[in-house]
Design a protein around this motif. Structure first.
Motif, PDB file in Angstrom:
ATOM      1  N   PHE A   1       0.830  -1.198   0.000  1.00 36.32           N
ATOM      2  CA  PHE A   1       0.000   0.000   0.000  1.00 36.32           C
ATOM      3  C   PHE A   1       0.872   1.260   0.000  1.00 36.32           C
ATOM      4  N   SER A   2       2.009   1.188   0.682  1.00 38.73           N
ATOM      5  CA  SER A   2       2.929   2.328   0.680  1.00 38.73           C
ATOM      6  C   SER A   2       3.501   2.569  -0.719  1.00 38.73           C
ATOM      7  N   ILE A   3       3.767   1.490  -1.455  1.00 38.86           N
ATOM      8  CA  ILE A   3       4.222   1.631  -2.840  1.00 38.86           C
ATOM      9  C   ILE A   3       3.144   2.306  -3.682  1.00 38.86           C
ATOM     10  N   ALA A   4       1.890   1.900  -3.475  1.00 31.81           N
ATOM     11  CA  ALA A   4       0.783   2.536  -4.199  1.00 31.81           C
ATOM     12  C   ALA A   4       0.698   4.024  -3.852  1.00 31.81           C
ATOM     13  N   LEU A   5       0.953   4.368  -2.612  1.00 35.67           N
ATOM     14  CA  LEU A   5       0.946   5.779  -2.209  1.00 35.67           C
ATOM     15  C   LEU A   5       2.053   6.551  -2.911  1.00 35.67           C
ATOM     16  N   VAL A   6       3.237   5.973  -3.002  1.00 34.53           N
ATOM     17  CA  VAL A   6       4.350   6.623  -3.707  1.00 34.53           C
ATOM     18  C   VAL A   6       3.996   6.829  -5.173  1.00 34.53           C
ATOM     19  N   LEU A   7       3.395   5.823  -5.782  1.00 34.56           N
ATOM     20  CA  LEU A   7       2.990   5.925  -7.189  1.00 34.56           C
ATOM     21  C   LEU A   7       1.960   7.038  -7.384  1.00 34.56           C
ATOM     22  N   PHE A   8       1.009   7.111  -6.470  1.00 35.71           N
ATOM     23  CA  PHE A   8      -0.013   8.157  -6.522  1.00 35.71           C
ATOM     24  C   PHE A   8       0.609   9.547  -6.385  1.00 35.71           C
TER      25      PHE A   8
END
Length: 278
Positions: free
Chosen positions: A251-258
């Motif tokens: 989920f943290s990776i998804a946040l970075v991508l966002f």
């Protein structure tokens, strides 16, 4: 009707706010536990080992390099194609090319990945005499093809919308047609062309299935002729069996991508404002 239109417009804002809040709430705990520096700048990802490590720097650099490579290849081709369709092509030729562009935009990602895996990957392996052709180069080529429909369609629409009076005035002053198209029409349509690039960047940086099939999905530091893993493929490949801290890290990776997408949009908005002022 005003209330209805307002509610329809508010839906998009609400969705963005919901996604933002959900990613922040889901992604921050892992970053706190791992450490921001270790998470963003760590070069090792071993999420399932006894001593797990969650460094996503290889994923970040791979996504940046892959997106940049796709844009470097796709933007010139897409932009020149849009100019040709909007200003130079005959109606019959333009109709054929537009149909092909529409078909490209409708092809599923998995089909791009399948063709890349069966045609492009073996070609790269043979050409460069590699053990595996599933490399960053293969991902860049596939992504470049995938962003073309967005760049061509939006850029052509922007160029077509430029008032004819602008071009007629330029021609009347002695400019050639090519000079008029590139010095008058293109600057007048710059906001739409920039929007097409943003769509292309979003498409490239957010793609998962196709690059998973052609890039090898190995968490290496990025190299053009080595197997790599993107931010999106890291989430897609591990989310089905992840749990605990590993799931939170995804989920943290998804946040970075966002956040990447948000920064790209903000930077483009600033550049466009500066361009209009100048």
């Amino acid at each position: 009707m005003n209330i209805l239109f307002f509610l329809c417009g508010a839906v998009a804002v609400l969705f963005v706010l919901f996604i933002s809040i959900y990613l922040i709430v889901s992604g921050i705990p892992a970053i706190r536990e791992i450490g921001l520096t270790d998470f963003l700048f760590g070069d090792t990802w071993k999420s399932t080992s006894k001593d797990p490590q969650f460094g996503i720097l290889p994923f970040i650099l791979t996504s940046v390099y892959g997106t940049a490579g796709a844009i470097i290849i796709g933007v010139p081709i897409g932009f020149l194609t849009a100019v040709f369709l909007a200003k130079l092509a005959s109606p019959r030729v333009a109709a054929v090319i537009r149909t092909a562009v529409e078909l490209l935009s409708g092809i599923p990602s998995v089909v791009y990945g399948l063709i890349g895996m069966t045609v492009l990957v073996p070609a790269i392996r043979t050409t460069f005499q590699l053990a595996s052709g599933a490399t960053l180069l293969a991902a860049i080529v596939v992504l470049a093809v995938m962003v073309l429909p967005y760049i061509i369609s939006v850029s052509e629409t922007a160029l077509t919308a430029v008032p004819k009076e602008y071009e007629e005035a330029s021609l009347a002053l002695g400019a050639t047609e090519i000079e008029t198209y590139f010095r008058v029409s293109v600057p007048a349509a710059s906001s739409g062309i920039a929007a097409s690039v943003v769509l292309g960047v979003g498409r490239a940086i957010g793609e998962a299935m196709a690059v998973m099939m052609v890039a090898g999905n190995v968490p290496n530091m990025p190299s053009l002729l080595e197997s790599v893993r993107f931010l999106t493929t890291a989430v897609a490949s591990e989310m089905s069996y992840a749990s605990g801290l590993q799931r939170q890290a995804l989920f943290s990776i998804a946040l970075v991508l966002f956040l990447f997408i948000m920064m790209i949009n903000a930077a483009l908005a600033i550049l466009l404002k500066k361009g209009k002022k100048s």
